[in-house]
Scaffold this motif. Sequence first.
Motif, PDB file in Angstrom:
ATOM      1  N   LEU A 175     -47.041 -74.775  20.085  1.00 33.94           N
ATOM      2  CA  LEU A 175     -46.142 -74.425  21.187  1.00 33.94           C
ATOM      3  C   LEU A 175     -45.730 -72.956  21.122  1.00 33.94           C
ATOM      4  N   PHE A 176     -45.558 -72.453  19.910  1.00 34.54           N
ATOM      5  CA  PHE A 176     -45.106 -71.076  19.747  1.00 34.54           C
ATOM      6  C   PHE A 176     -46.203 -70.074  20.077  1.00 34.54           C
ATOM      7  N   ASP A 177     -47.433 -70.533  20.152  1.00 39.37           N
ATOM      8  CA  ASP A 177     -48.542 -69.665  20.545  1.00 39.37           C
ATOM      9  C   ASP A 177     -48.813 -69.741  22.044  1.00 39.37           C
ATOM     10  N   ARG A 178     -48.446 -70.849  22.667  1.00 38.28           N
ATOM     11  CA  ARG A 178     -48.787 -71.076  24.069  1.00 38.28           C
ATOM     12  C   ARG A 178     -47.690 -70.670  25.035  1.00 38.28           C
ATOM     13  N   HIS A 179     -46.484 -70.430  24.529  1.00 40.71           N
ATOM     14  CA  HIS A 179     -45.361 -70.083  25.406  1.00 40.71           C
ATOM     15  C   HIS A 179     -44.582 -68.906  24.821  1.00 40.71           C
ATOM     16  N   PRO A 180     -43.964 -68.117  25.674  1.00 39.39           N
ATOM     17  CA  PRO A 180     -43.139 -67.016  25.164  1.00 39.39           C
ATOM     18  C   PRO A 180     -41.965 -67.552  24.367  1.00 39.39           C
ATOM     19  N   GLY A 181     -41.631 -66.860  23.314  1.00 44.80           N
ATOM     20  CA  GLY A 181     -40.542 -67.325  22.462  1.00 44.80           C
ATOM     21  C   GLY A 181     -39.889 -66.195  21.717  1.00 44.80           C
ATOM     22  N   GLY A 182     -38.955 -66.551  20.874  1.00 42.98           N
ATOM     23  CA  GLY A 182     -38.232 -65.555  20.098  1.00 42.98           C
ATOM     24  C   GLY A 182     -37.457 -66.236  18.989  1.00 42.98           C
ATOM     25  N   ARG A 190     -33.348 -66.746  17.444  1.00 41.81           N
ATOM     26  CA  ARG A 190     -31.908 -66.604  17.611  1.00 41.81           C
ATOM     27  C   ARG A 190     -31.264 -67.020  16.299  1.00 41.81           C
ATOM     28  N   GLU A 191     -30.712 -66.023  15.594  1.00 42.80           N
ATOM     29  CA  GLU A 191     -30.133 -66.265  14.268  1.00 42.80           C
ATOM     30  C   GLU A 191     -31.134 -67.010  13.373  1.00 42.80           C
ATOM     31  N   GLU A 192     -32.359 -66.523  13.353  1.00 42.25           N
ATOM     32  CA  GLU A 192     -33.441 -67.026  12.503  1.00 42.25           C
ATOM     33  C   GLU A 192     -33.993 -68.372  12.952  1.00 42.25           C
ATOM     34  N   THR A 193     -33.563 -68.876  14.090  1.00 43.96           N
ATOM     35  CA  THR A 193     -34.125 -70.111  14.629  1.00 43.96           C
ATOM     36  C   THR A 193     -35.135 -69.770  15.719  1.00 43.96           C
ATOM     37  N   ARG A 194     -36.362 -70.250  15.577  1.00 46.83           N
ATOM     38  CA  ARG A 194     -37.394 -69.980  16.574  1.00 46.83           C
ATOM     39  C   ARG A 194     -37.199 -70.874  17.795  1.00 46.83           C
ATOM     40  N   PHE A 195     -37.503 -70.332  18.967  1.00 47.64           N
ATOM     41  CA  PHE A 195     -37.424 -71.108  20.194  1.00 47.64           C
ATOM     42  C   PHE A 195     -38.494 -70.626  21.155  1.00 47.64           C
ATOM     43  N   ILE A 196     -38.778 -71.452  22.148  1.00 48.03           N
ATOM     44  CA  ILE A 196     -39.697 -71.055  23.208  1.00 48.03           C
ATOM     45  C   ILE A 196     -39.038 -71.295  24.558  1.00 48.03           C
ATOM     46  N   GLU A 197     -39.507 -70.555  25.545  1.00 42.19           N
ATOM     47  CA  GLU A 197     -39.037 -70.733  26.919  1.00 42.19           C
ATOM     48  C   GLU A 197     -40.249 -71.183  27.734  1.00 42.19           C
ATOM     49  N   VAL A 198     -40.291 -72.470  28.053  1.00 45.87           N
ATOM     50  CA  VAL A 198     -41.483 -73.059  28.657  1.00 45.87           C
ATOM     51  C   VAL A 198     -41.594 -72.708  30.131  1.00 45.87           C
ATOM     52  N   HIS A 199     -40.490 -72.731  30.850  1.00 44.46           N
ATOM     53  CA  HIS A 199     -40.512 -72.430  32.280  1.00 44.46           C
ATOM     54  C   HIS A 199     -39.172 -71.830  32.676  1.00 44.46           C
ATOM     55  N   LEU A 200     -39.234 -70.755  33.447  1.00 46.23           N
ATOM     56  CA  LEU A 200     -38.014 -70.100  33.917  1.00 46.23           C
ATOM     57  C   LEU A 200     -38.019 -70.102  35.442  1.00 46.23           C
ATOM     58  N   ALA A 201     -36.982 -70.689  36.017  1.00 46.09           N
ATOM     59  CA  ALA A 201     -36.872 -70.727  37.469  1.00 46.09           C
ATOM     60  C   ALA A 201     -36.679 -69.326  38.027  1.00 46.09           C
ATOM     61  N   LYS A 202     -37.143 -69.129  39.249  1.00 52.41           N
ATOM     62  CA  LYS A 202     -36.988 -67.831  39.895  1.00 52.41           C
ATOM     63  C   LYS A 202     -35.521 -67.452  39.944  1.00 52.41           C
ATOM     64  N   GLY A 203     -35.227 -66.253  39.427  1.00 54.53           N
ATOM     65  CA  GLY A 203     -33.838 -65.778  39.408  1.00 54.53           C
ATOM     66  C   GLY A 203     -33.027 -66.283  38.252  1.00 54.53           C
ATOM     67  N   GLY A 204     -33.632 -67.128  37.391  1.00 63.18           N
ATOM     68  CA  GLY A 204     -32.884 -67.670  36.259  1.00 63.18           C
ATOM     69  C   GLY A 204     -32.730 -66.655  35.144  1.00 63.18           C
ATOM     70  N   ALA A 205     -31.688 -66.843  34.335  1.00 61.37           N
ATOM     71  CA  ALA A 205     -31.426 -65.950  33.196  1.00 61.37           C
ATOM     72  C   ALA A 205     -32.260 -66.394  32.007  1.00 61.37           C
ATOM     73  N   SER A 206     -33.038 -65.496  31.450  1.00 57.10           N
ATOM     74  CA  SER A 206     -33.913 -65.817  30.346  1.00 57.10           C
ATOM     75  C   SER A 206     -33.186 -65.703  29.015  1.00 57.10           C
ATOM     76  N   PHE A 207     -33.495 -66.618  28.091  1.00 57.87           N
ATOM     77  CA  PHE A 207     -32.977 -66.511  26.722  1.00 57.87           C
ATOM     78  C   PHE A 207     -33.722 -65.448  25.924  1.00 57.87           C
ATOM     79  N   LEU A 208     -34.828 -64.956  26.474  1.00 55.25           N
ATOM     80  CA  LEU A 208     -35.624 -63.966  25.779  1.00 55.25           C
ATOM     81  C   LEU A 208     -35.053 -62.573  25.900  1.00 55.25           C
ATOM     82  N   GLU A 209     -34.155 -62.383  26.825  1.00 51.42           N
ATOM     83  CA  GLU A 209     -33.626 -61.032  27.099  1.00 51.42           C
ATOM     84  C   GLU A 209     -32.432 -60.734  26.212  1.00 51.42           C
TER      85      GLU A 209
END
Length: 243
Positions: free
Chosen positions: A215-222, A224-243
Amino acid sequence: MISLLKSSRGQLVLVDTGFDSGASMTGRRFDDFVRSDVLLERFGVDPRKIETLVLTHMHFDHAGNLRGFPNARIYVQRYEYESWKRVIEEFGEQTSKSHWAFSSLNVADFHALEAAARDGRVVFLDGDAAVAEGVTCRLAKDTHTFGSQWLEVATPDGAYVIAGDCCYTYENLERMWPPGYMQGNAWNMLREFRRMKDVAGDDLRRLVPGHDIALFDRHPGGRREETRFIEVHLAKGGASFLE
C-alpha cells in the motif's frame, strides 16, 4: 490497520479500531505501537467526534480499543456477533492464544462490544447495508470469519474497496488465491474476491487490502510523529494530510 473516511458533508467514518494493547497472537508486543484514538489525535481528529464506526470483523487487531471512541455508533454484522457468542459459550472464556478458537479473538473485546450494545450504540447488520453517505458494507459470510464484511466506498473517480481481512494482499486478488489463515471457507472467499474485483477494477487501483505493505508503494503517503500513513483518495477541494 485503520481507515478514516470523510464524506462530502463532513461525516467521519472510522473503519476498524486496531489493537487495544499491541500484543500479538504470540503475546509479543508489536514495535512502535500507537493506539488508534491517539493516532487520530496526531492528525487533528478528535476521537470523541467519530460518530460512525464499522468493524469489519471481531479479531483482536481490528476490534480492540472500542473505549477510545465513546460516542461512536458501531456497525457489525449480526452473524459475526452471534457466531462468536456461540464459540464463547461452547469453549468457555479462553485467554490463552494456544487455543485455536481464540487465537485471533480477545474475549474482552467481545465483552466491550456487548457493553456498547447494552448502551444502545451497536447496529447489527443483516447482510449488505448502507451505513453512511456513499459507504456500503458488504457481508462476506463464512470467509475470513463468520460474518466478515468489506466496504464499498463511492467517489467521483469510481468506487473503492476497503477489504478488511476479506483480502489480505493485492496478490490474493491478482492470483485469485485465498490466504492461508481463515476461519471460514476458501470457496466463499473466492466468490468475494470476484465481487471486490468488480468494484475495484482489474488493476486493483481502487483496492485497499487489509495487510499489505505494498500500500505504501501504490499510494502517496508520509509520516506523522513516526507513524506511516497513506492517502488513498482525496476529494476535490479536500484538505490533504500530506501537506
